[in-house]
Design a protein around this motif. Structure first.
Motif, PDB file in Angstrom:
ATOM      1  N   THR A 211       4.291  31.005   5.204  1.00 33.56           N
ATOM      2  CA  THR A 211       3.678  30.346   6.350  1.00 33.56           C
ATOM      3  C   THR A 211       4.766  29.773   7.245  1.00 33.56           C
ATOM      4  N   ALA A 212       4.357  29.055   8.261  1.00 39.61           N
ATOM      5  CA  ALA A 212       5.316  28.426   9.170  1.00 39.61           C
ATOM      6  C   ALA A 212       6.140  27.358   8.463  1.00 39.61           C
ATOM      7  N   THR A 213       5.647  26.850   7.345  1.00 39.27           N
ATOM      8  CA  THR A 213       6.347  25.763   6.646  1.00 39.27           C
ATOM      9  C   THR A 213       6.750  26.107   5.220  1.00 39.27           C
ATOM     10  N   ASP A 214       6.392  27.283   4.721  1.00 44.41           N
ATOM     11  CA  ASP A 214       6.677  27.632   3.331  1.00 44.41           C
ATOM     12  C   ASP A 214       7.133  29.085   3.223  1.00 44.41           C
ATOM     13  N   ASN A 215       8.421  29.276   2.908  1.00 48.00           N
ATOM     14  CA  ASN A 215       8.984  30.618   2.745  1.00 48.00           C
ATOM     15  C   ASN A 215       8.932  31.118   1.301  1.00 48.00           C
ATOM     16  N   THR A 216       8.401  30.300   0.392  1.00 44.13           N
ATOM     17  CA  THR A 216       8.504  30.597  -1.031  1.00 44.13           C
ATOM     18  C   THR A 216       8.050  32.011  -1.400  1.00 44.13           C
ATOM     19  N   PRO A 217       6.879  32.489  -0.916  1.00 46.55           N
ATOM     20  CA  PRO A 217       6.453  33.833  -1.324  1.00 46.55           C
ATOM     21  C   PRO A 217       7.091  34.962  -0.520  1.00 46.55           C
ATOM     22  N   ALA A 218       7.836  34.640   0.513  1.00 49.14           N
ATOM     23  CA  ALA A 218       8.320  35.651   1.456  1.00 49.14           C
ATOM     24  C   ALA A 218       9.637  36.270   0.991  1.00 49.14           C
ATOM     25  N   PHE A 219       9.916  37.463   1.503  1.00 52.63           N
ATOM     26  CA  PHE A 219      11.124  38.193   1.127  1.00 52.63           C
ATOM     27  C   PHE A 219      11.571  39.046   2.299  1.00 52.63           C
ATOM     28  N   ILE A 220      12.853  39.020   2.585  1.00 48.96           N
ATOM     29  CA  ILE A 220      13.433  39.879   3.619  1.00 48.96           C
ATOM     30  C   ILE A 220      14.772  40.410   3.117  1.00 48.96           C
ATOM     31  N   VAL A 221      15.250  41.479   3.738  1.00 52.80           N
ATOM     32  CA  VAL A 221      16.576  42.025   3.443  1.00 52.80           C
ATOM     33  C   VAL A 221      17.353  42.098   4.745  1.00 52.80           C
ATOM     34  N   GLU A 222      18.536  41.525   4.757  1.00 54.68           N
ATOM     35  CA  GLU A 222      19.387  41.551   5.944  1.00 54.68           C
ATOM     36  C   GLU A 222      20.671  42.311   5.638  1.00 54.68           C
ATOM     37  N   ASP A 223      20.970  43.308   6.446  1.00 51.72           N
ATOM     38  CA  ASP A 223      22.186  44.091   6.295  1.00 51.72           C
ATOM     39  C   ASP A 223      22.819  44.235   7.676  1.00 51.72           C
ATOM     40  N   TRP A 231       5.663  43.051   4.225  1.00 51.70           N
ATOM     41  CA  TRP A 231       4.234  43.024   4.552  1.00 51.70           C
ATOM     42  C   TRP A 231       3.948  41.781   5.387  1.00 51.70           C
ATOM     43  N   PRO A 232       2.688  41.580   5.829  1.00 53.00           N
ATOM     44  CA  PRO A 232       2.393  40.415   6.667  1.00 53.00           C
ATOM     45  C   PRO A 232       2.764  39.076   6.040  1.00 53.00           C
ATOM     46  N   GLY A 233       2.760  39.029   4.702  1.00 60.08           N
ATOM     47  CA  GLY A 233       3.133  37.789   4.025  1.00 60.08           C
ATOM     48  C   GLY A 233       4.568  37.366   4.246  1.00 60.08           C
ATOM     49  N   ASP A 234       5.393  38.265   4.785  1.00 59.86           N
ATOM     50  CA  ASP A 234       6.796  37.943   5.076  1.00 59.86           C
ATOM     51  C   ASP A 234       7.025  37.623   6.555  1.00 59.86           C
ATOM     52  N   ALA A 235       5.974  37.681   7.378  1.00 60.72           N
ATOM     53  CA  ALA A 235       6.158  37.695   8.832  1.00 60.72           C
ATOM     54  C   ALA A 235       6.808  36.437   9.392  1.00 60.72           C
ATOM     55  N   TYR A 236       6.480  35.279   8.859  1.00 57.01           N
ATOM     56  CA  TYR A 236       7.084  34.057   9.395  1.00 57.01           C
ATOM     57  C   TYR A 236       8.577  33.994   9.100  1.00 57.01           C
ATOM     58  N   LEU A 237       8.955  34.261   7.857  1.00 62.37           N
ATOM     59  CA  LEU A 237      10.377  34.278   7.516  1.00 62.37           C
ATOM     60  C   LEU A 237      11.089  35.376   8.294  1.00 62.37           C
ATOM     61  N   PHE A 238      10.467  36.530   8.379  1.00 63.95           N
ATOM     62  CA  PHE A 238      11.023  37.654   9.132  1.00 63.95           C
ATOM     63  C   PHE A 238      11.264  37.255  10.592  1.00 63.95           C
ATOM     64  N   GLY A 239      10.280  36.624  11.229  1.00 60.30           N
ATOM     65  CA  GLY A 239      10.425  36.218  12.625  1.00 60.30           C
ATOM     66  C   GLY A 239      11.537  35.204  12.821  1.00 60.30           C
ATOM     67  N   ARG A 240      11.620  34.227  11.917  1.00 61.77           N
ATOM     68  CA  ARG A 240      12.664  33.200  12.057  1.00 61.77           C
ATOM     69  C   ARG A 240      14.058  33.772  11.818  1.00 61.77           C
ATOM     70  N   ARG A 241      14.184  34.646  10.828  1.00 58.67           N
ATOM     71  CA  ARG A 241      15.497  35.232  10.555  1.00 58.67           C
ATOM     72  C   ARG A 241      15.900  36.216  11.650  1.00 58.67           C
ATOM     73  N   TYR A 242      14.919  36.897  12.215  1.00 55.34           N
ATOM     74  CA  TYR A 242      15.243  37.783  13.329  1.00 55.34           C
ATOM     75  C   TYR A 242      15.710  36.969  14.535  1.00 55.34           C
ATOM     76  N   LEU A 243      15.067  35.853  14.792  1.00 51.46           N
ATOM     77  CA  LEU A 243      15.494  34.978  15.882  1.00 51.46           C
ATOM     78  C   LEU A 243      16.933  34.529  15.667  1.00 51.46           C
ATOM     79  N   ALA A 244      17.251  34.154  14.440  1.00 55.79           N
ATOM     80  CA  ALA A 244      18.622  33.742  14.138  1.00 55.79           C
ATOM     81  C   ALA A 244      19.606  34.886  14.337  1.00 55.79           C
ATOM     82  N   LEU A 245      19.208  36.090  13.947  1.00 58.83           N
ATOM     83  CA  LEU A 245      20.060  37.266  14.144  1.00 58.83           C
ATOM     84  C   LEU A 245      20.269  37.526  15.624  1.00 58.83           C
ATOM     85  N   LEU A 246      19.217  37.396  16.383  1.00 56.25           N
ATOM     86  CA  LEU A 246      19.286  37.630  17.830  1.00 56.25           C
ATOM     87  C   LEU A 246      20.208  36.614  18.501  1.00 56.25           C
TER      88      LEU A 246
END
Length: 251
Positions: A211-223, A231-246
């Motif tokens: 969620t917007a406040t809990d990354n515990t269940p989420a997973f991403i890979v950065e290379d 999947w959609p359950g990773d979308a918040y962490l994915f969006g925040r990490r993509y913003l940081a990458l950008l």
């Protein structure tokens, strides 16, 4: 900064589009939507807005709200075409997913794959989530003739998630959760030089979502400049990490 987000005419995943869009625009960046034909007003998979089966398995309330906000914006109603967009004009590329039949237009487009491969050569941030990773797996690096993912670490929709979703709903929805005969994970792994070391499935997760406040269940890979999620359950962490990458920052 300007981020390009290709989508099909219909059936994309609500959460995988709306959550990164909300995160990026809240940070002051521009998201440009592109469809096969310019001027198409795209639409998400309607089942994800109302509940896939017996009102369950759809998008959560907050992403649905974000999607309703998105549908009224100029960038969503004035799309540009895949073939005419100049990828050099963009700072980032995001490839969302979805599994319903309308996704075939997007996942199988050779025109889009050529544009994605061209953007990949620029070395700018690329993010893909769920079925969106298939677009990269199918995009050929002109210098090598291999997939642009051939030497990258990645994740995508895991086979166990796709299989469970299909077998638990096929009695009512048929092949709704099986976009292709081959599993997404199998095709992505086949695009990698060493799938046993490059592909990362992530922790076993069936129902919990980040969620917007809990990354515990989420997973991403950065290379390097490439970010992927499952999947959609990773979308918040994915969006925040993509913003940081950008932005070239840590978040």
């Amino acid at each position: 900064m300007r981020v390009l987000m290709p989508v099909p005419d219909h059936d994309f995943d609500v959460t995988e589009v709306a959550v990164p869009w909300r995160i990026l625009t809240d940070a002051g960046h521009e998201v440009v939507f592109t469809t096969e034909q310019a001027g198409t007003v795209p639409a998400a998979d309607p089942r994800l807005l109302t509940g896939v089966i017996f009102g369950q398995l759809g998008a959560e309330a907050e992403p649905r709200t974000f999607y309703q906000q998105l549908t009224g914006t100029p960038e969503f109603t004035a799309t540009v075409s895949w073939s005419e967009v100049d990828v050099d004009d963009f700072d980032g590329l995001l490839l969302p997913g979805g599994h319903a039949p309308g996704m075939l237009q997007y996942l199988g487009s050779e025109t889009l794959q050529r544009q994605v491969a061209k953007f990949w050569t620029l070395g700018r941030p690329v993010g893909a989530i769920c079925h969106g990773v298939l677009v990269l797996a199918r995009s050929e690096d002109p210098a090598t003739g291999r997939s642009v993912l051939a030497q990258r670490r990645t994740t995508c929709l895991p086979k166990y998630m796709e299989r469970i979703a299909y077998f638990s709903t096929a009695w009512r929805l048929g092949r709704y959760y099986r976009t292709y005969p081959a599993y997404v994970e199998d095709e992505v792994r086949a695009a990698l030089d060493n799938p046993d070391t490059q592909f990362q499935r992530g922790p076993l997760e069936l129902t919990r979502r980040g969620t917007a406040t809990d990354n515990t269940p989420a997973f991403i890979v950065e290379d390097r400049n490439y970010l992927s999620a499952r999947w959609p359950g990773d979308a918040y962490l994915f969006g925040r990490r993509y913003l940081a990458l950008l932005e070239g920052t840590e978040r």
